[in-house]
Design a protein around this motif. Structure first.
Motif, PDB file in Angstrom:
ATOM      1  N   TYR A 249      40.849  65.718  74.021  1.00 30.90           N
ATOM      2  CA  TYR A 249      39.892  65.057  74.900  1.00 30.90           C
ATOM      3  C   TYR A 249      38.472  65.551  74.674  1.00 30.90           C
ATOM      4  O   TYR A 249      37.505  64.821  74.916  1.00 30.90           O
ATOM      5  CB  TYR A 249      40.302  65.238  76.362  1.00 30.90           C
ATOM      6  CG  TYR A 249      41.379  64.263  76.758  1.00 30.90           C
ATOM      7  CD1 TYR A 249      41.067  63.039  77.325  1.00 30.90           C
ATOM      8  CD2 TYR A 249      42.710  64.560  76.524  1.00 30.90           C
ATOM      9  CE1 TYR A 249      42.060  62.136  77.663  1.00 30.90           C
ATOM     10  CE2 TYR A 249      43.708  63.667  76.852  1.00 30.90           C
ATOM     11  CZ  TYR A 249      43.382  62.449  77.418  1.00 30.90           C
ATOM     12  OH  TYR A 249      44.362  61.556  77.729  1.00 30.90           O
ATOM     13  N   TRP A 253      35.495  62.885  73.981  1.00 30.12           N
ATOM     14  CA  TRP A 253      34.494  62.645  75.011  1.00 30.12           C
ATOM     15  C   TRP A 253      33.308  63.591  74.972  1.00 30.12           C
ATOM     16  O   TRP A 253      32.429  63.511  75.823  1.00 30.12           O
ATOM     17  CB  TRP A 253      35.155  62.737  76.396  1.00 30.12           C
ATOM     18  CG  TRP A 253      36.135  61.631  76.654  1.00 30.12           C
ATOM     19  CD1 TRP A 253      37.491  61.714  76.590  1.00 30.12           C
ATOM     20  CD2 TRP A 253      35.823  60.291  77.012  1.00 30.12           C
ATOM     21  NE1 TRP A 253      38.060  60.504  76.886  1.00 30.12           N
ATOM     22  CE2 TRP A 253      37.050  59.602  77.155  1.00 30.12           C
ATOM     23  CE3 TRP A 253      34.623  59.585  77.233  1.00 30.12           C
ATOM     24  CZ2 TRP A 253      37.121  58.270  77.513  1.00 30.12           C
ATOM     25  CZ3 TRP A 253      34.698  58.251  77.585  1.00 30.12           C
ATOM     26  CH2 TRP A 253      35.932  57.602  77.723  1.00 30.12           C
ATOM     27  N   ASP A 263      34.994  56.324  84.103  1.00 33.85           N
ATOM     28  CA  ASP A 263      36.104  55.595  83.477  1.00 33.85           C
ATOM     29  C   ASP A 263      37.433  56.039  84.073  1.00 33.85           C
ATOM     30  O   ASP A 263      38.067  56.970  83.585  1.00 33.85           O
ATOM     31  CB  ASP A 263      36.091  55.848  81.969  1.00 33.85           C
ATOM     32  CG  ASP A 263      37.059  54.950  81.219  1.00 33.85           C
ATOM     33  OD1 ASP A 263      37.931  54.347  81.874  1.00 33.85           O
ATOM     34  OD2 ASP A 263      36.944  54.865  79.981  1.00 33.85           O
ATOM     35  N   PRO A 264      37.910  55.373  85.135  1.00 27.16           N
ATOM     36  CA  PRO A 264      39.187  55.776  85.749  1.00 27.16           C
ATOM     37  C   PRO A 264      40.377  55.629  84.809  1.00 27.16           C
ATOM     38  O   PRO A 264      41.366  56.344  84.942  1.00 27.16           O
ATOM     39  CB  PRO A 264      39.297  54.845  86.955  1.00 27.16           C
ATOM     40  CG  PRO A 264      38.420  53.672  86.637  1.00 27.16           C
ATOM     41  CD  PRO A 264      37.308  54.220  85.806  1.00 27.16           C
ATOM     42  N   GLU A 265      40.298  54.718  83.868  1.00 24.59           N
ATOM     43  CA  GLU A 265      41.399  54.550  82.919  1.00 24.59           C
ATOM     44  C   GLU A 265      41.555  55.789  82.041  1.00 24.59           C
ATOM     45  O   GLU A 265      42.673  56.170  81.690  1.00 24.59           O
ATOM     46  CB  GLU A 265      41.169  53.308  82.061  1.00 24.59           C
ATOM     47  CG  GLU A 265      41.255  51.996  82.838  1.00 24.59           C
ATOM     48  CD  GLU A 265      41.122  50.800  81.922  1.00 24.59           C
ATOM     49  OE1 GLU A 265      40.993  51.001  80.691  1.00 24.59           O
ATOM     50  OE2 GLU A 265      41.158  49.663  82.432  1.00 24.59           O
ATOM     51  N   ALA A 266      40.433  56.414  81.677  1.00 25.55           N
ATOM     52  CA  ALA A 266      40.508  57.639  80.877  1.00 25.55           C
ATOM     53  C   ALA A 266      41.153  58.762  81.672  1.00 25.55           C
ATOM     54  O   ALA A 266      41.929  59.558  81.139  1.00 25.55           O
ATOM     55  CB  ALA A 266      39.111  58.048  80.422  1.00 25.55           C
ATOM     56  N   HIS A 267      40.847  58.837  82.970  1.00 29.26           N
ATOM     57  CA  HIS A 267      41.466  59.853  83.824  1.00 29.26           C
ATOM     58  C   HIS A 267      42.973  59.632  83.897  1.00 29.26           C
ATOM     59  O   HIS A 267      43.764  60.577  83.823  1.00 29.26           O
ATOM     60  CB  HIS A 267      40.867  59.802  85.233  1.00 29.26           C
ATOM     61  CG  HIS A 267      39.388  60.018  85.267  1.00 29.26           C
ATOM     62  ND1 HIS A 267      38.667  60.027  86.433  1.00 29.26           N
ATOM     63  CD2 HIS A 267      38.493  60.258  84.275  1.00 29.26           C
ATOM     64  CE1 HIS A 267      37.392  60.231  86.159  1.00 29.26           C
ATOM     65  NE2 HIS A 267      37.266  60.371  84.860  1.00 29.26           N
ATOM     66  N   ALA A 268      43.376  58.375  84.061  1.00 36.27           N
ATOM     67  CA  ALA A 268      44.800  58.052  84.142  1.00 36.27           C
ATOM     68  C   ALA A 268      45.507  58.381  82.836  1.00 36.27           C
ATOM     69  O   ALA A 268      46.642  58.867  82.834  1.00 36.27           O
ATOM     70  CB  ALA A 268      44.974  56.581  84.496  1.00 36.27           C
ATOM     71  N   ALA A 269      44.833  58.130  81.713  1.00 32.86           N
ATOM     72  CA  ALA A 269      45.437  58.435  80.416  1.00 32.86           C
ATOM     73  C   ALA A 269      45.635  59.936  80.255  1.00 32.86           C
ATOM     74  O   ALA A 269      46.650  60.392  79.717  1.00 32.86           O
ATOM     75  CB  ALA A 269      44.553  57.891  79.298  1.00 32.86           C
ATOM     76  N   TYR A 270      44.671  60.726  80.728  1.00 32.82           N
ATOM     77  CA  TYR A 270      44.803  62.177  80.661  1.00 32.82           C
ATOM     78  C   TYR A 270      45.998  62.649  81.487  1.00 32.82           C
ATOM     79  O   TYR A 270      46.813  63.449  81.024  1.00 32.82           O
ATOM     80  CB  TYR A 270      43.516  62.828  81.163  1.00 32.82           C
ATOM     81  CG  TYR A 270      43.582  64.345  81.215  1.00 32.82           C
ATOM     82  CD1 TYR A 270      43.349  65.109  80.080  1.00 32.82           C
ATOM     83  CD2 TYR A 270      43.890  65.005  82.403  1.00 32.82           C
ATOM     84  CE1 TYR A 270      43.409  66.493  80.126  1.00 32.82           C
ATOM     85  CE2 TYR A 270      43.954  66.391  82.456  1.00 32.82           C
ATOM     86  CZ  TYR A 270      43.707  67.123  81.314  1.00 32.82           C
ATOM     87  OH  TYR A 270      43.787  68.484  81.356  1.00 32.82           O
ATOM     88  N   ARG A 271      46.114  62.128  82.717  1.00 33.08           N
ATOM     89  CA  ARG A 271      47.241  62.532  83.574  1.00 33.08           C
ATOM     90  C   ARG A 271      48.574  62.118  82.958  1.00 33.08           C
ATOM     91  O   ARG A 271      49.574  62.842  83.066  1.00 33.08           O
ATOM     92  CB  ARG A 271      47.068  61.931  84.959  1.00 33.08           C
ATOM     93  CG  ARG A 271      45.917  62.525  85.758  1.00 33.08           C
ATOM     94  CD  ARG A 271      45.985  62.109  87.209  1.00 33.08           C
ATOM     95  NE  ARG A 271      45.772  60.666  87.369  1.00 33.08           N
ATOM     96  CZ  ARG A 271      44.588  60.111  87.550  1.00 33.08           C
ATOM     97  NH1 ARG A 271      43.493  60.868  87.586  1.00 33.08           N
ATOM     98  NH2 ARG A 271      44.470  58.806  87.708  1.00 33.08           N
TER      99      ARG A 271
END
Length: 341
Positions: A249, A253, A263-271
């Motif tokens: 990451y 980034w 970017d909430p999608e990036a947060h979800a991908a990390y989780r």
């Protein structure tokens, strides 16, 4: 060998070493083990989760030796500090933020106030509040630290001069006896050590993090805010960043923190990657590389005994004390200590 300093005398410990209260790693077992070893074990209470404290405080307090607890000043509530004080810690450490809401309650409970500082302005505030011990954290530290700070070597003596006669602990890049000795030469009364203790059997750190620390090198680390943003942490990243080992990451980034935050999608991908075990669940503490090999770590796990975690020894007998050291062959042969010419 024991060093007598203002810190050891204040807390009645044998060695001028304190465990850094690392959130997610410094649980009750690790704090108790450091205290039983002659240092001051500090429980890493972080933001002060009540359930976590209820589970770990009795373990830290059960070792019968001086111990303490550390909180994040910007995140912990007064109620969490009062919960910890009920167990009678000898010290409470406050880091990263304004410690003033907690100082009087800690002092009224009879515990020493330890304040960690990352610049001279914070050091002066700690003096004005009457801190009993001040931790001078240099930028080599693992975990979180100042975005724009000083290295440990030049920072510690300046703080020592500024806050005298208040005892100072040096923090940042210290992982062995040579580092502790260097801290004493700089005028500190001891050292606060984190990463070296994180890579132990007693640490609560995820196994993936511990393995990364053991295999990592100091040059593999960098300070950044990317992982705090990706995992949705509320850290004040404009002032404090985290030292971490290399991470996919970071490559994706780095320099795009503002974009990542939106970017909430990036947060979800990390989780999702964390859940699948693709990446470690937390930023990896980074200081100096641990020289402990995985095999040595396993031996420590088998041999170490501490409250609540007795381990079976030969014949099923529980080990509650460290085994006797093997004879020093150099000493037996008369070659140690070395003789001066």
């Amino acid at each position: 060998m024991a060093w007598a300093t203002a810190f050891t005398e204040m807390f009645g410990v044998r060695h001028p070493i304190a465990l850094a209260p690392m959130g997610g790693s410094a649980g009750g077992a690790l704090a108790a083990a450091v205290s039983l070893g002659g240092g001051l074990g500090l429980l890493g209470a972080g933001q002060g989760d009540e359930d976590w404290l209820a589970r770990e405080l009795p373990v830290a307090a059960g070792g019968g030796r001086p111990w303490g607890v550390g909180f994040l000043s910007w995140a912990a509530g007064v109620g969490a500090v009062e919960q910890a004080l009920e167990y009678g810690p000898r010290a409470v450490m406050l880091s990263f933020g304004d410690p003033s809401p907690f100082v009087e309650r800690i002092r009224a409970a009879g515990a020493a106030v330890i304040v960690q500082v990352t610049d001279l302005e914070e050091a002066q505030v700690a003096v004005d509040l009457g801190a009993d011990v001040i931790v001078a954290q240099g930028t080599e530290s693992g975990g979180h630290g100042a975005r724009r700070g000083r290295a440990t070597l030049p920072f510690v003596p300046v703080v020592v001069d500024l806050v005298a006669p208040v005892p100072v602990l040096a923090a940042g890049g210290i992982a062995d006896g040579r580092g502790v000795a260097a801290a004493l030469v700089l005028g500190a009364a001891g050292a606060l050590i984190g990463t070296r203790f994180q890579a132990t059997a007693e640490s609560l750190a995820d196994a993936a993090i511990t393995e990364a620390i053991i295999r990592g090198r100091a040059q593999d680390t960098e300070r950044n805010a990317v992982l705090d943003i990706a995992r949705g942490a509320r850290w004040p990243t404009t002032k404090y960043t985290a030292r971490t080992l290399g991470h996919p990451y970071l490559d994706r980034w780095r320099g795009r923190e503002t974009e990542l935050a939106a970017d909430p999608e990036a947060h979800a991908a990390y989780r999702a990657d964390v859940a699948r075990g693709v990446v470690p669940p937390l930023p990896v503490w980074g200081g100096r590389r641990s020289r402990q090999r995985p095999a040595a770590r396993r031996r420590t796990r088998r041999r170490t005994g501490h409250p609540g975690r007795e381990r079976p020894g030969p014949g099923g007998k529980a080990l509650t004390e460290a085994p006797r050291r093997r004879p020093n062959r150099r000493r037996a042969a008369g070659r140690w200590p070395p003789r001066r010419p």
